[in-house]
Design an enzyme around this catalytic site. Structure first.
Site, short mmCIF file in Angstrom:
data_model
loop_
_atom_site.label_atom_id
_atom_site.label_comp_id
_atom_site.label_asym_id
_atom_site.label_seq_id
_atom_site.Cartn_x
_atom_site.Cartn_y
_atom_site.Cartn_z
N ASP A 1 1.05 -1.20 0.14
CA ASP A 1 0.02 0.02 0.07
C ASP A 1 0.81 1.44 0.08
O ASP A 1 1.97 1.15 0.52
CB ASP A 1 -1.05 0.00 1.29
CG ASP A 1 -2.18 -0.98 1.25
OD1 ASP A 1 -2.09 -1.77 0.47
OD2 ASP A 1 -2.87 -0.71 2.09
N HIS B 1 3.76 -2.34 2.95
CA HIS B 1 3.68 -0.92 2.57
C HIS B 1 4.99 -0.63 1.74
O HIS B 1 6.08 -1.03 2.32
CB HIS B 1 3.59 -0.01 3.74
CG HIS B 1 2.29 -0.10 4.38
ND1 HIS B 1 1.98 -0.94 5.32
CD2 HIS B 1 1.03 0.86 4.17
CE1 HIS B 1 0.58 -0.96 5.72
NE2 HIS B 1 0.12 0.24 5.04
#
Length: 254
Positions: A56, A203
């Site tokens: 992400d 992430h």
């Protein structure tokens, strides 16, 4: 009395934007409700030894490219939930991900708190991100992940209207790498909880992601040794087979 009336008026005035802005926060059901309706995916039930590694908040010209290089070593495909403003800033990184057959997915344009924005704003966030990705790659993603993993009826309905399936992550595979918990904690979280059909949350932006990169250097070879293949979320859902809706319990041939 006048003071009380003024205070009441001010209080109500403050509530109005709050109520409007929190429209997306209302009418939230539990996971089973959305999962059985096929409206949100947390993981994909399968007997096949596959996992989806998701990333992400990128792209990032440093960490995203390092992650892509690691994935290539294990013939692994990741799913990158892209922030539109960053896709616009680093189109070459998005193009590289697409050229290496990773999946691109929508993660809004500016990464807002969806509980505090209007439905119109969320729709605009999705559309701007689609356009940024399309301009770089010619691809229009079909998956959407709300920032912070917040979901509600409104978020799901807006996503569906825009042609998206909402994808979260396996609750036992939230690495919390954004908090810099230490490389070994990230590694242990993934390896100790590995199951077929997991969707793992990492992430590739949001600060120093060195721990994420280093953890992947340990995670990938170990899971590869255990026989896992790393596929995109969409590929993993296709492996699930002849199911009309994810989570409905009508299994395919796997």
């Amino acid at each position: 009395m006048k003071k009380q009336a003024v205070a009441l008026f001010v209080g109500l005035a403050l509530l109005v934007p709050s109520m409007n802005g929190s429209a997306l926060a209302r009418n939230q059901h539990d996971r089973e409700y959305y999962e059985t309706r096929g409206e949100i995916v947390w993981e994909v039930p399968t007997n096949t030894k596959v996992m989806a590694l998701t990333f992400d908040d990128g792209p990032d010209p440093e960490y995203t490219l390092q992650i892509a290089e690691l994935l290539k070593q294990y013939n692994a495909k990741g799913t990158f939930f892209v922030v539109g403003s960053r896709a616009q800033a680093f189109p070459e990184v998005v193009r590289k991900l697409a050229s290496e057959q990773h999946e691109l997915a929508n993660h809004t344009y500016s990464h807002p708190d969806v509980r505090r924005i209007s439905s119109e704003r969320l729709q605009t966030e999705m559309e701007k991100t689609q356009e940024a990705i399309f301009q770089s790659t010619g691809i229009r993603p079909q998956l959407f992940r709300p920032p912070g993993g917040y979901y509600s009826d409104a978020v799901v309905n807006i996503a569906k209207k825009a042609g998206f399936l909402v994808v979260m992550w396996s609750w036992h595979q939230d690495t919390r790498d954004w908090s810099d918990p230490g490389v070994q904690k990230i590694v242990n979280k993934v390896l100790n909880n590995a199951h077929n059909g997991d969707i793992v949350l990492f992430h590739d932006y949001g600060g120093d992601r060195k721990q994420t990169v280093q953890a992947l250097r340990e995670i990938l070879p170990e899971l590869h040794k255990r026989g896992y293949q790393f596929v995109t979320v969409s590929e993993m859902m296709r492996l699930y087979g002849k199911t009309k809706k994810v989570g409905q319990g009508e299994h395919g041939d796997d």
